[in-house]
Design an enzyme around this catalytic site. Structure first.
Site, PDB file in Angstrom:
ATOM      1  N   LEU A  71      51.848  27.000  54.192  1.00  0.00           N
ATOM      2  CA  LEU A  71      51.423  25.779  54.863  1.00  0.00           C
ATOM      3  C   LEU A  71      52.484  25.444  55.912  1.00  0.00           C
ATOM      4  O   LEU A  71      53.679  25.405  55.581  1.00  0.00           O
ATOM      5  CB  LEU A  71      51.311  24.612  53.877  1.00  0.00           C
ATOM      6  CG  LEU A  71      50.874  23.323  54.569  1.00  0.00           C
ATOM      7  CD1 LEU A  71      49.381  23.345  54.865  1.00  0.00           C
ATOM      8  CD2 LEU A  71      51.228  22.091  53.752  1.00  0.00           C
ATOM      9  N   ARG A 116      25.000  19.556  43.168  1.00  0.00           N
ATOM     10  CA  ARG A 116      25.906  20.701  43.128  1.00  0.00           C
ATOM     11  C   ARG A 116      25.215  21.987  43.601  1.00  0.00           C
ATOM     12  O   ARG A 116      24.207  22.408  43.032  1.00  0.00           O
ATOM     13  CB  ARG A 116      26.456  20.912  41.713  1.00  0.00           C
ATOM     14  CG  ARG A 116      27.551  21.976  41.676  1.00  0.00           C
ATOM     15  CD  ARG A 116      28.159  22.147  40.306  1.00  0.00           C
ATOM     16  NE  ARG A 116      29.241  23.126  40.353  1.00  0.00           N
ATOM     17  CZ  ARG A 116      29.046  24.447  40.397  1.00  0.00           C
ATOM     18  NH1 ARG A 116      27.828  24.944  40.351  1.00  0.00           N
ATOM     19  NH2 ARG A 116      30.077  25.269  40.476  1.00  0.00           N
ATOM     20  N   TYR A 139      43.615  17.423  52.798  1.00  0.00           N
ATOM     21  CA  TYR A 139      44.374  16.187  52.644  1.00  0.00           C
ATOM     22  C   TYR A 139      45.603  16.209  53.537  1.00  0.00           C
ATOM     23  O   TYR A 139      45.956  17.245  54.117  1.00  0.00           O
ATOM     24  CB  TYR A 139      44.782  15.977  51.177  1.00  0.00           C
ATOM     25  CG  TYR A 139      45.933  16.843  50.693  1.00  0.00           C
ATOM     26  CD1 TYR A 139      45.764  18.210  50.477  1.00  0.00           C
ATOM     27  CD2 TYR A 139      47.194  16.294  50.477  1.00  0.00           C
ATOM     28  CE1 TYR A 139      46.822  18.993  50.044  1.00  0.00           C
ATOM     29  CE2 TYR A 139      48.255  17.078  50.037  1.00  0.00           C
ATOM     30  CZ  TYR A 139      48.062  18.423  49.823  1.00  0.00           C
ATOM     31  OH  TYR A 139      49.107  19.203  49.413  1.00  0.00           O
ATOM     32  N   HIS A 149      26.687  25.623  45.990  1.00  0.00           N
ATOM     33  CA  HIS A 149      27.801  26.143  46.792  1.00  0.00           C
ATOM     34  C   HIS A 149      27.570  25.949  48.290  1.00  0.00           C
ATOM     35  O   HIS A 149      28.506  25.724  49.046  1.00  0.00           O
ATOM     36  CB  HIS A 149      28.040  27.624  46.489  1.00  0.00           C
ATOM     37  CG  HIS A 149      28.677  27.865  45.155  1.00  0.00           C
ATOM     38  ND1 HIS A 149      28.062  27.556  43.968  1.00  0.00           N
ATOM     39  CD2 HIS A 149      29.893  28.354  44.829  1.00  0.00           C
ATOM     40  CE1 HIS A 149      28.858  27.857  42.960  1.00  0.00           C
ATOM     41  NE2 HIS A 149      29.991  28.336  43.459  1.00  0.00           N
ATOM     42  N   ARG A 174      47.621  18.805  62.332  1.00  0.00           N
ATOM     43  CA  ARG A 174      47.386  19.680  61.177  1.00  0.00           C
ATOM     44  C   ARG A 174      46.072  19.311  60.479  1.00  0.00           C
ATOM     45  O   ARG A 174      45.323  20.190  60.039  1.00  0.00           O
ATOM     46  CB  ARG A 174      48.565  19.612  60.202  1.00  0.00           C
ATOM     47  CG  ARG A 174      48.381  20.578  59.023  1.00  0.00           C
ATOM     48  CD  ARG A 174      49.606  20.652  58.149  1.00  0.00           C
ATOM     49  NE  ARG A 174      49.910  19.367  57.540  1.00  0.00           N
ATOM     50  CZ  ARG A 174      51.016  19.108  56.846  1.00  0.00           C
ATOM     51  NH1 ARG A 174      51.924  20.045  56.672  1.00  0.00           N
ATOM     52  NH2 ARG A 174      51.220  17.911  56.320  1.00  0.00           N
ATOM     53  N   GLU A 187      56.981  30.215  50.511  1.00  0.00           N
ATOM     54  CA  GLU A 187      57.340  28.797  50.583  1.00  0.00           C
ATOM     55  C   GLU A 187      57.476  28.322  49.142  1.00  0.00           C
ATOM     56  O   GLU A 187      57.668  29.143  48.245  1.00  0.00           O
ATOM     57  CB  GLU A 187      56.278  28.008  51.366  1.00  0.00           C
ATOM     58  CG  GLU A 187      54.881  28.120  50.776  1.00  0.00           C
ATOM     59  CD  GLU A 187      53.856  27.218  51.434  1.00  0.00           C
ATOM     60  OE1 GLU A 187      54.210  26.200  52.031  1.00  0.00           O
ATOM     61  OE2 GLU A 187      52.648  27.538  51.309  1.00  0.00           O
ATOM     62  N   LYS A 190      45.525  22.729  54.575  1.00  0.00           N
ATOM     63  CA  LYS A 190      46.037  21.791  53.572  1.00  0.00           C
ATOM     64  C   LYS A 190      44.865  21.391  52.678  1.00  0.00           C
ATOM     65  O   LYS A 190      44.314  20.287  52.756  1.00  0.00           O
ATOM     66  CB  LYS A 190      46.718  20.588  54.238  1.00  0.00           C
ATOM     67  CG  LYS A 190      47.704  19.899  53.296  1.00  0.00           C
ATOM     68  CD  LYS A 190      48.723  19.105  54.068  1.00  0.00           C
ATOM     69  CE  LYS A 190      49.600  18.224  53.190  1.00  0.00           C
ATOM     70  NZ  LYS A 190      50.389  18.911  52.190  1.00  0.00           N
TER      71      LYS A 190
HETATM   72  N1  PDD Z   1      53.305  18.848  50.079  1.00  0.00           N
HETATM   73  N2  PDD Z   1      54.047  23.648  51.485  1.00  0.00           N
HETATM   74  C1  PDD Z   1      53.172  23.151  50.602  1.00  0.00           C
HETATM   75  C2  PDD Z   1      52.399  24.101  49.755  1.00  0.00           C
HETATM   76  C3  PDD Z   1      52.997  21.757  50.502  1.00  0.00           C
HETATM   77  O1  PDD Z   1      52.124  21.251  49.627  1.00  0.00           O
HETATM   78  C4  PDD Z   1      53.767  20.897  51.333  1.00  0.00           C
HETATM   79  C5  PDD Z   1      53.625  19.410  51.287  1.00  0.00           C
HETATM   80  C6  PDD Z   1      54.668  21.473  52.233  1.00  0.00           C
HETATM   81  C7  PDD Z   1      55.512  20.629  53.164  1.00  0.00           C
HETATM   82  O2  PDD Z   1      54.698  20.040  54.154  1.00  0.00           O
HETATM   83  P1  PDD Z   1      55.132  18.680  54.865  1.00  0.00           P
HETATM   84  O3  PDD Z   1      56.490  18.893  55.397  1.00  0.00           O
HETATM   85  O4  PDD Z   1      54.109  18.504  55.921  1.00  0.00           O
HETATM   86  O5  PDD Z   1      55.105  17.601  53.814  1.00  0.00           O
HETATM   87  C8  PDD Z   1      54.779  22.855  52.292  1.00  0.00           C
HETATM   88  C9  PDD Z   1      52.888  17.470  50.060  1.00  0.00           C
HETATM   89  C10 PDD Z   1      53.961  16.502  50.396  1.00  0.00           C
HETATM   90  C11 PDD Z   1      52.183  17.173  48.763  1.00  0.00           C
HETATM   91  O6  PDD Z   1      51.291  17.954  48.432  1.00  0.00           O
HETATM   92  O7  PDD Z   1      52.476  16.182  48.116  1.00  0.00           O
END
Ligand code: PDD
Length: 298
Positions: A205, A100, A33, A102, A52, A180, A147
């Protein structure tokens, strides 16, 4: 007004928008996403978000369902149909429906969903005065650079933080190294005045806001090191903040109940808040007055 969602080629009222009960996104979290801002009808940092998205899709071996130009058009059209000009857009691509199993389906039909809501500003009180965060063990997998929609550890960490009255959970590997946060990237200005954040690696991320803020900091002449920091270094730090598409540059003034620096957002944080605001809005609107005033004073 009914909210409109885009699902696989159709714009439909959100309440009527559905995916197949055996969509692999539901059954395996088999998808990726993006969350991005549209500001004044234009994609904010669209190139970085698309880059990304491609890295995520490549990593999980899902073929892009359409070209970037077509996807950008779908995003703009979803925003337009919701009668928004400033929007937060959610975009999800799963490997699609299949009985379903895997193993990947022989002929996948990826599911593409795009939704848009009015862009919410970061919490004004937190943005002005800073927020508290707590630390928690980072129990995620070793592919955090993707992501992925598989966010259960992030959800649990953020919920636990909220239940402790904190804005975010800062995640720790090896006991005391901050990777993070549950949904944002973590920064400190260390005791030497160096802006620090975990380097790009499979344990974080690579946030789009993180990369923008690092560029802005370098342009502002702030010393920057993409080097991980520990909880002991937070205790000695001058400043801290977190970044994300929806939190922008959010000052952090308490970590696990301990005060960071002077206990108020520091001068580097203020400058970066202001620089980020300019980056997103250009001359359209000024940064909140408290941010601007502090940045000028710092
Ligand atoms: N979250 N780290 C993680 C684990 C995240 O889920 C996100 C973003 C970030 C920051 O990424 P960015 O600057 O590209 O938004 C770092 C989004 C906003 C969410 O899941 O809603």
């Amino acid at each position: 007004m009914a909210r409109i969602a885009y699902v696989n080629g159709r714009y439909v009222p959100k309440s009527d928008a559905t995916v197949h009960v055996e969509d692999r996104g539901n059954q395996f979290a088999d998808g990726v996403y993006e969350v991005l801002k549209v500001v004044g009808g234009r994609l904010s940092d669209g190139d970085r978000h698309f880059a990304r998205l491609h890295r995520s899709l490549d990593a999980v071996r899902i073929a892009p369902p359409m070209s970037d130009a077509a996807l950008a058009q779908v995003i703009r059209e979803t925003v337009r149909r919701n009668r928004l000009t400033d929007a937060t857009v959610y975009l999800q691509i799963s490997r699609g429906p299949a009985p379903r199993d895997h193993l990947f389906p022989a002929v996948p039909h990826p599911t593409l969903i795009v939704t848009a809501k009015r862009m919410k500003r970061p919490d004004p009180a937190g943005y002005a005065d800073g927020v508290a965060v707590v630390t928690a063990p980072d129990i995620r997998w070793l592919k955090c650079e993707i992501k992925s929609i598989s966010l259960l550890p992030n959800v649990l960490a953020k919920q636990a933080a909220d239940e402790q009255g904190a804005y975010e959970a800062w995640l720790l590997r090896e006991g005391d190294v901050v990777t993070e946060a549950s949904a944002s990237n973590a920064f400190i200005v260390d005791a030497q005045g160096v802006l620090r954040t975990h380097p790009l690696s499979p344990v974080i991320l690579g946030g789009v806001t993180r990369s923008v803020v690092l560029d802005l900091a370098r342009a502002e002449g702030v010393p920057v090191a993409e080097r991980a920091f520990t909880t002991a270094e937070i205790a000695a730090a001058r400043e801290a903040f977190l970044t994300s598409t929806s939190s922008w540059v959010m000052p952090v003034v308490r970590v696990d109940g301990g005060v960071v620096g002077e206990g108020v957002p520091g001068p580097v944080t203020r400058r970066l808040q202001q620089a980020y605001h300019r980056h997103v809005f250009g001359n359209r609107e000024a940064a909140p007055s408290n941010v601007a005033a502090h940045a000028a004073a710092g």
